[in-house]
Design a protein around this motif. Sequence first.
Motif, mmCIF file in Angstrom:
data_model
loop_
_atom_site.group_PDB
_atom_site.id
_atom_site.type_symbol
_atom_site.label_atom_id
_atom_site.label_comp_id
_atom_site.label_asym_id
_atom_site.label_seq_id
_atom_site.Cartn_x
_atom_site.Cartn_y
_atom_site.Cartn_z
ATOM 1 N N LEU A 79 60.501 14.828 4.206
ATOM 2 C CA LEU A 79 60.592 13.435 4.626
ATOM 3 C C LEU A 79 61.711 12.832 3.796
ATOM 4 O O LEU A 79 61.876 13.180 2.616
ATOM 5 C CB LEU A 79 59.277 12.698 4.346
ATOM 6 C CG LEU A 79 58.062 13.122 5.177
ATOM 7 C CD1 LEU A 79 56.819 12.341 4.754
ATOM 8 C CD2 LEU A 79 58.314 12.918 6.668
ATOM 9 N N ASP A 80 62.456 11.903 4.391
ATOM 10 C CA ASP A 80 63.538 11.262 3.642
ATOM 11 C C ASP A 80 62.976 10.509 2.441
ATOM 12 O O ASP A 80 61.793 10.145 2.413
ATOM 13 C CB ASP A 80 64.284 10.262 4.536
ATOM 14 C CG ASP A 80 64.988 10.950 5.692
ATOM 15 O OD1 ASP A 80 65.262 12.159 5.594
ATOM 16 O OD2 ASP A 80 65.262 10.264 6.689
ATOM 17 N N THR A 126 61.144 7.482 3.426
ATOM 18 C CA THR A 126 60.055 7.645 4.406
ATOM 19 C C THR A 126 58.738 7.836 3.651
ATOM 20 O O THR A 126 58.713 8.469 2.602
ATOM 21 C CB THR A 126 60.324 8.872 5.309
ATOM 22 O OG1 THR A 126 61.546 8.669 6.002
ATOM 23 C CG2 THR A 126 59.222 9.081 6.323
ATOM 24 N N TYR A 132 55.172 9.710 14.199
ATOM 25 C CA TYR A 132 55.668 8.733 13.220
ATOM 26 C C TYR A 132 55.423 7.329 13.737
ATOM 27 O O TYR A 132 55.415 7.095 14.958
ATOM 28 C CB TYR A 132 57.176 8.880 13.036
ATOM 29 C CG TYR A 132 57.603 10.173 12.394
ATOM 30 C CD1 TYR A 132 57.883 10.224 11.031
ATOM 31 C CD2 TYR A 132 57.725 11.338 13.140
ATOM 32 C CE1 TYR A 132 58.289 11.418 10.429
ATOM 33 C CE2 TYR A 132 58.119 12.532 12.549
ATOM 34 C CZ TYR A 132 58.398 12.557 11.194
ATOM 35 O OH TYR A 132 58.776 13.742 10.609
ATOM 36 N N HIS A 137 66.986 13.941 9.422
ATOM 37 C CA HIS A 137 67.044 12.519 9.821
ATOM 38 C C HIS A 137 66.817 12.331 11.325
ATOM 39 O O HIS A 137 67.405 11.442 11.947
ATOM 40 C CB HIS A 137 68.429 11.907 9.513
ATOM 41 C CG HIS A 137 68.750 11.826 8.061
ATOM 42 N ND1 HIS A 137 67.808 11.596 7.094
ATOM 43 C CD2 HIS A 137 69.934 11.888 7.407
ATOM 44 C CE1 HIS A 137 68.396 11.564 5.913
ATOM 45 N NE2 HIS A 137 69.670 11.738 6.061
ATOM 46 N N GLN A 138 65.986 13.171 11.914
ATOM 47 C CA GLN A 138 65.904 13.177 13.372
ATOM 48 C C GLN A 138 65.554 11.815 13.980
ATOM 49 O O GLN A 138 66.201 11.370 14.925
ATOM 50 C CB GLN A 138 64.871 14.220 13.836
ATOM 51 C CG GLN A 138 64.637 14.106 15.330
ATOM 52 C CD GLN A 138 64.479 15.422 16.019
ATOM 53 O OE1 GLN A 138 64.580 16.463 15.391
ATOM 54 N NE2 GLN A 138 64.247 15.379 17.308
ATOM 55 N N ILE A 139 64.528 11.169 13.464
ATOM 56 C CA ILE A 139 64.100 9.900 14.074
ATOM 57 C C ILE A 139 65.209 8.854 13.913
ATOM 58 O O ILE A 139 65.549 8.135 14.861
ATOM 59 C CB ILE A 139 62.792 9.402 13.414
ATOM 60 C CG1 ILE A 139 61.703 10.462 13.513
ATOM 61 C CG2 ILE A 139 62.363 8.050 13.977
ATOM 62 C CD1 ILE A 139 60.860 10.433 14.732
ATOM 63 N N LYS A 140 65.765 8.788 12.710
ATOM 64 C CA LYS A 140 66.820 7.792 12.465
ATOM 65 C C LYS A 140 68.005 8.042 13.400
ATOM 66 O O LYS A 140 68.595 7.099 13.940
ATOM 67 C CB LYS A 140 67.275 7.845 11.001
ATOM 68 C CG LYS A 140 66.205 7.326 10.053
ATOM 69 C CD LYS A 140 66.616 7.494 8.610
ATOM 70 C CE LYS A 140 65.468 7.083 7.700
ATOM 71 N NZ LYS A 140 65.648 7.568 6.337
ATOM 72 N N LEU A 181 59.722 3.852 8.077
ATOM 73 C CA LEU A 181 59.278 5.066 8.776
ATOM 74 C C LEU A 181 58.124 5.717 8.007
ATOM 75 O O LEU A 181 58.217 5.918 6.793
ATOM 76 C CB LEU A 181 60.452 6.050 8.884
ATOM 77 C CG LEU A 181 60.243 7.285 9.753
ATOM 78 C CD1 LEU A 181 59.932 6.900 11.197
ATOM 79 C CD2 LEU A 181 61.479 8.185 9.719
HETATM 80 N N1 URA Z 1 63.073 11.597 10.778
HETATM 81 C C1 URA Z 1 63.821 10.881 9.913
HETATM 82 O O1 URA Z 1 64.838 10.302 10.282
HETATM 83 N N2 URA Z 1 63.418 10.820 8.649
HETATM 84 C C2 URA Z 1 62.291 11.409 8.186
HETATM 85 O O2 URA Z 1 61.968 11.287 7.001
HETATM 86 C C3 URA Z 1 61.528 12.139 9.105
HETATM 87 C C4 URA Z 1 61.943 12.223 10.397
#
Ligand code: URA
Length: 234
Positions: free
Chosen positions: A100-101, A104, A131, A186-189, A202
């Motif tokens: 996790l970042d 996060t 998330y 950083h997938q979600i970001k 997040l």
């Molecule tokens: N995606 C993100 O951008 N950050 C995370 O920590 C986990 C998933």
Amino acid sequence: MRLDKYLADMKVDTRSNLKKAIRKSAVTVNGEIERDPGRHVSETDLICYEGRQIRYEAMQYYLMNKPKGLVSATEDRHQKTVIDLLPEDSRKDLFPVGRLDKDTTGLLLITNDGDLAHRLLQPGKHVDKTYIALVDGKILDKHVKAFAKGLVMDEDWTALPAKLTLLSEEAEGSVVEIVIREGKFHQIKRMFEVIGMEVLELTRVKMGPLELDPDLEEGEYRKLREEELRELGL
Ligand code: URA
């Protein structure tokens, strides 16, 4: 292995205290008092210390609610890691399963079980990760559809279909739930960046069968429970 080592490995007491306790009849092996700290025992023996059964758990599994500000690594020269939160005598060989970042929060599995980590992280396995995010824009139907179809991230990468659900609209932006089946950096970001939004907060709340325990404050952790281990196929 030696009886005193077995009990010390399970953090019952220090090795020297255990030697004394064993000599004073505090320990039974398969129902018989054993006064020899050097007695050879194995995981199949029934060992009790002061009447309490002590199982040998070579593998350790912790569920952590990761706080902000720590890096998901085993060690770092400059920054505190999630492993630093664990008691010093339990840290050996432990690592976080996935990253996790630093900013996060939420569910992090910490273990020394490399096979399990491999199973959960293997790219082909597609373990669902859920998330909750606060993003700085308005979520429209076209965004939900684009996530569901598979967002085109760049010329080499189209994300796998993801489930985006609007939970609420706040002054700072939209609170959403998002379920992804891969775990790129950083997938979600990056996914929100593609639709022109920034992720402000997040938190990971689920990974495969594991759920974040609402009783864990950020920075707290506990051992996985029997049923959680079972759900992970252990
Ligand atoms: N995606 C993100 O951008 N950050 C995370 O920590 C986990 C998933």
